[in-house]
Write a protein that holds these residues in place. Structure first.
Motif, PDB file in Angstrom:
ATOM      1  N   THR A  87     -19.912 -11.079 -34.638  1.00 43.40           N
ATOM      2  CA  THR A  87     -19.727  -9.879 -33.818  1.00 43.40           C
ATOM      3  C   THR A  87     -19.074  -8.782 -34.647  1.00 43.40           C
ATOM      4  N   PRO A  88     -19.648  -7.575 -34.694  1.00 42.03           N
ATOM      5  CA  PRO A  88     -18.997  -6.491 -35.434  1.00 42.03           C
ATOM      6  C   PRO A  88     -17.647  -6.154 -34.807  1.00 42.03           C
ATOM      7  N   PRO A  89     -16.565  -6.191 -35.569  1.00 38.77           N
ATOM      8  CA  PRO A  89     -15.253  -5.834 -35.008  1.00 38.77           C
ATOM      9  C   PRO A  89     -15.117  -4.322 -34.837  1.00 38.77           C
ATOM     10  N   ARG A  90     -14.093  -3.930 -34.137  1.00 35.89           N
ATOM     11  CA  ARG A  90     -13.810  -2.504 -33.941  1.00 35.89           C
ATOM     12  C   ARG A  90     -12.852  -2.030 -35.024  1.00 35.89           C
ATOM     13  N   TRP A  91     -13.217  -0.937 -35.664  1.00 40.34           N
ATOM     14  CA  TRP A  91     -12.392  -0.355 -36.724  1.00 40.34           C
ATOM     15  C   TRP A  91     -11.384   0.587 -36.069  1.00 40.34           C
ATOM     16  N   VAL A  92     -10.252   0.057 -35.663  1.00 41.28           N
ATOM     17  CA  VAL A  92      -9.259   0.806 -34.901  1.00 41.28           C
ATOM     18  C   VAL A  92      -8.617   1.899 -35.745  1.00 41.28           C
ATOM     19  N   ALA A  93      -8.353   1.614 -37.012  1.00 45.93           N
ATOM     20  CA  ALA A  93      -7.597   2.537 -37.862  1.00 45.93           C
ATOM     21  C   ALA A  93      -8.314   3.858 -38.089  1.00 45.93           C
ATOM     22  N   ILE A  94      -9.647   3.871 -37.973  1.00 45.88           N
ATOM     23  CA  ILE A  94     -10.363   5.126 -38.201  1.00 45.88           C
ATOM     24  C   ILE A  94     -10.192   6.072 -37.014  1.00 45.88           C
ATOM     25  N   GLU A  95      -9.890   5.512 -35.826  1.00 45.45           N
ATOM     26  CA  GLU A  95      -9.683   6.344 -34.647  1.00 45.45           C
ATOM     27  C   GLU A  95      -8.241   6.822 -34.546  1.00 45.45           C
ATOM     28  N   SER A  96      -7.293   5.933 -34.864  1.00 45.27           N
ATOM     29  CA  SER A  96      -5.874   6.284 -34.770  1.00 45.27           C
ATOM     30  C   SER A  96      -5.072   5.350 -35.665  1.00 45.27           C
ATOM     31  N   ASN A  97      -4.082   5.892 -36.352  1.00 49.40           N
ATOM     32  CA  ASN A  97      -3.223   5.048 -37.176  1.00 49.40           C
ATOM     33  C   ASN A  97      -1.908   4.724 -36.468  1.00 49.40           C
ATOM     34  N   GLN A  98      -1.869   4.905 -35.155  1.00 49.37           N
ATOM     35  CA  GLN A  98      -0.653   4.674 -34.384  1.00 49.37           C
ATOM     36  C   GLN A  98      -0.711   3.420 -33.519  1.00 49.37           C
ATOM     37  N   ASP A  99      -1.815   2.677 -33.611  1.00 49.70           N
ATOM     38  CA  ASP A  99      -1.945   1.478 -32.791  1.00 49.70           C
ATOM     39  C   ASP A  99      -1.161   0.303 -33.353  1.00 49.70           C
ATOM     40  N   GLY A 100      -0.799   0.334 -34.631  1.00 51.77           N
ATOM     41  CA  GLY A 100      -0.020  -0.739 -35.216  1.00 51.77           C
ATOM     42  C   GLY A 100      -0.848  -1.837 -35.837  1.00 51.77           C
ATOM     43  N   TYR A 101      -2.167  -1.739 -35.776  1.00 58.46           N
ATOM     44  CA  TYR A 101      -3.062  -2.663 -36.464  1.00 58.46           C
ATOM     45  C   TYR A 101      -4.338  -1.914 -36.814  1.00 58.46           C
ATOM     46  N   ASP A 102      -5.160  -2.515 -37.681  1.00 59.05           N
ATOM     47  CA  ASP A 102      -6.291  -1.789 -38.253  1.00 59.05           C
ATOM     48  C   ASP A 102      -7.647  -2.184 -37.688  1.00 59.05           C
ATOM     49  N   VAL A 103      -7.811  -3.453 -37.360  1.00 53.17           N
ATOM     50  CA  VAL A 103      -9.109  -3.980 -36.940  1.00 53.17           C
ATOM     51  C   VAL A 103      -8.908  -4.845 -35.703  1.00 53.17           C
ATOM     52  N   LEU A 104      -9.836  -4.739 -34.745  1.00 52.80           N
ATOM     53  CA  LEU A 104      -9.804  -5.578 -33.549  1.00 52.80           C
ATOM     54  C   LEU A 104     -11.043  -6.461 -33.547  1.00 52.80           C
ATOM     55  N   SER A 105     -10.831  -7.754 -33.714  1.00 57.28           N
ATOM     56  CA  SER A 105     -11.914  -8.727 -33.779  1.00 57.28           C
ATOM     57  C   SER A 105     -11.788  -9.691 -32.597  1.00 57.28           C
ATOM     58  N   VAL A 106     -12.449 -10.844 -32.700  1.00 59.19           N
ATOM     59  CA  VAL A 106     -12.324 -11.892 -31.698  1.00 59.19           C
ATOM     60  C   VAL A 106     -11.921 -13.182 -32.402  1.00 59.19           C
ATOM     61  N   GLU A 107     -11.375 -14.135 -31.642  1.00 57.32           N
ATOM     62  CA  GLU A 107     -10.831 -15.332 -32.254  1.00 57.32           C
ATOM     63  C   GLU A 107     -11.899 -16.164 -32.956  1.00 57.32           C
TER      64      GLU A 107
ATOM     65  N   ALA B 126     -16.547 -17.266 -32.855  1.00 56.29           N
ATOM     66  CA  ALA B 126     -17.873 -16.996 -32.306  1.00 56.29           C
ATOM     67  C   ALA B 126     -17.997 -17.496 -30.876  1.00 56.29           C
ATOM     68  N   ASN B 127     -17.306 -18.588 -30.550  1.00 54.84           N
ATOM     69  CA  ASN B 127     -17.372 -19.160 -29.205  1.00 54.84           C
ATOM     70  C   ASN B 127     -16.106 -18.904 -28.389  1.00 54.84           C
ATOM     71  N   ASN B 128     -15.266 -18.003 -28.872  1.00 53.06           N
ATOM     72  CA  ASN B 128     -14.038 -17.635 -28.164  1.00 53.06           C
ATOM     73  C   ASN B 128     -13.849 -16.129 -28.295  1.00 53.06           C
ATOM     74  N   ARG B 129     -14.033 -15.408 -27.198  1.00 51.84           N
ATOM     75  CA  ARG B 129     -14.033 -13.938 -27.249  1.00 51.84           C
ATOM     76  C   ARG B 129     -12.650 -13.350 -27.030  1.00 51.84           C
ATOM     77  N   ALA B 130     -11.608 -14.165 -27.137  1.00 56.59           N
ATOM     78  CA  ALA B 130     -10.240 -13.629 -27.035  1.00 56.59           C
ATOM     79  C   ALA B 130     -10.009 -12.630 -28.161  1.00 56.59           C
ATOM     80  N   LEU B 131      -9.391 -11.499 -27.837  1.00 54.62           N
ATOM     81  CA  LEU B 131      -9.216 -10.427 -28.807  1.00 54.62           C
ATOM     82  C   LEU B 131      -8.189 -10.806 -29.872  1.00 54.62           C
ATOM     83  N   LEU B 132      -8.529 -10.504 -31.101  1.00 53.91           N
ATOM     84  CA  LEU B 132      -7.674 -10.782 -32.259  1.00 53.91           C
ATOM     85  C   LEU B 132      -7.416  -9.480 -33.008  1.00 53.91           C
ATOM     86  N   SER B 133      -6.156  -9.056 -33.073  1.00 54.96           N
ATOM     87  CA  SER B 133      -5.809  -7.853 -33.829  1.00 54.96           C
ATOM     88  C   SER B 133      -5.433  -8.241 -35.260  1.00 54.96           C
ATOM     89  N   ILE B 134      -5.808  -7.373 -36.202  1.00 53.90           N
ATOM     90  CA  ILE B 134      -5.589  -7.667 -37.618  1.00 53.90           C
ATOM     91  C   ILE B 134      -4.989  -6.447 -38.310  1.00 53.90           C
TER      92      ILE B 134
END
Length: 286
Positions: free
Chosen positions: A173-193, A195-203
């Motif tokens: 699954t393509p992760p979300r590139w959070v840092a390009i939208e805002s550098n104030q979220d405290g993390y850079d990329v939002l992925s998932v745990e 392929a079979n677990n869609r719990a959000l994983l911040s990196i």
């Protein structure tokens, strides 16, 4: 007074440059002979071209396209021309909204005038962040910061791109590139745990061109955000290798390097050597 940019005015400027490439004219000849250019008044198109340094005057007193104007005229397509216009606009006009670029493109798009925002949209700079779009916004942020620490930003972006590729390969699954939208979220990329677990994983991504002698800087804000996230990891990239090596660091592994407040003092940032995680480095997914 800052010139108010809009798609219509930009199109008129492009049309003026095209006209002058075919037929040199003096300013009075232009205004009297062509009341409108590209749907705008010729005087407005001329004001834009003068403000953005697109024009020179030849020995006959006629307008001719400058080197800056030629970059717009020779751009490959409408989007490329608009991006060039935006660069010239920022360089020559130093608009008030530019200061928001250091916080990410969302702040710029929210605070710039409506006409300017529409130019960003039509230039393809408000959509999916491909490499050229990211480079543009990084350049804009660099101008806003007076070009300070741009080399560190470039290293950081390289690490973020590597993490995005790694996470897509890992989860499908393509992760979300959070840092390009805002550098104030405290993390850079939002992925998932997984392929079979869609719990959000911040990196949070850190990268170094110094190998194990490199260091990562972690702010208190980044750490406090990490503590609040249900799933959070740190990606450390060693860019001295080909291909780069990745260390995936969990919260417990990072926590042993985080300082604590004492007395009346409070920590704001911490510097941790990559060497502290040397055993965790290995090949990333292709």
């Amino acid at each position: 007074m800052t010139l108010l940019l809009s798609p219509g005015l930009a199109q008129a400027g492009i049309a003026l440059l095209e006209l002058l490439q075919r037929r040199p004219l003096s300013a009075p000849e232009l205004i009297s002979g062509l009341p409108k250019i590209g749907g705008m008044s010729s005087s407005d198109a001329l004001s834009l071209a003068e403000a953005l340094d697109w024009l020179d005057i030849n020995e006959a007193g006629q307008l001719q396209t400058s080197a800056a104007g030629l970059k717009v005229h020779d751009a490959e397509g409408y989007e490329a021309a608009l991006r060039c216009i935006l660069l010239h606009y920022v360089e020559t006009q130093n608009p008030d909204w530019l200061q928001n670029a250091v916080y990410g493109r969302s702040r710029v798009l929210n605070f710039c005038p409506v006409g300017v925002r529409q130019v960003f949209v039509e230039a393809g700079l408000a959509g999916a962040p491909d490499d050229e779009v990211v480079d543009f916004w990084d350049w804009l942020a660099g101008i806003a910061r007076g070009l300070q620490k741009d080399h560190l930003l470039a290293i950081g972006r390289e690490g973020e791109r590597l993490t995005i590729a790694h996470e897509e390969a890992r989860t499908g699954t393509p992760p979300r590139w959070v840092a390009i939208e805002s550098n104030q979220d405290g993390y850079d990329v939002l992925s998932v745990e997984a392929a079979n677990n869609r719990a959000l994983l911040s990196i949070e991504v850190k990268a170094s061109r110094g190998g194990m002698s490199g260091t990562l800087h972690l702010t208190r804000h980044e750490w406090e955000i990490a503590l609040d996230r249900p799933l959070h990891l740190f990606h450390l990239w060693d860019l001295t290798c080909a291909p780069p090596r990745l260390a995936t660091v969990g919260m417990e592994e990072m926590a042993v390097h985080i300082p604590t407040d004492a007395g009346a003092g409070g920590w704001e940032s911490v510097e941790v050597p990559f060497q502290a995680f040397e055993s965790l480095f290995g090949p990333a997914l292709p």
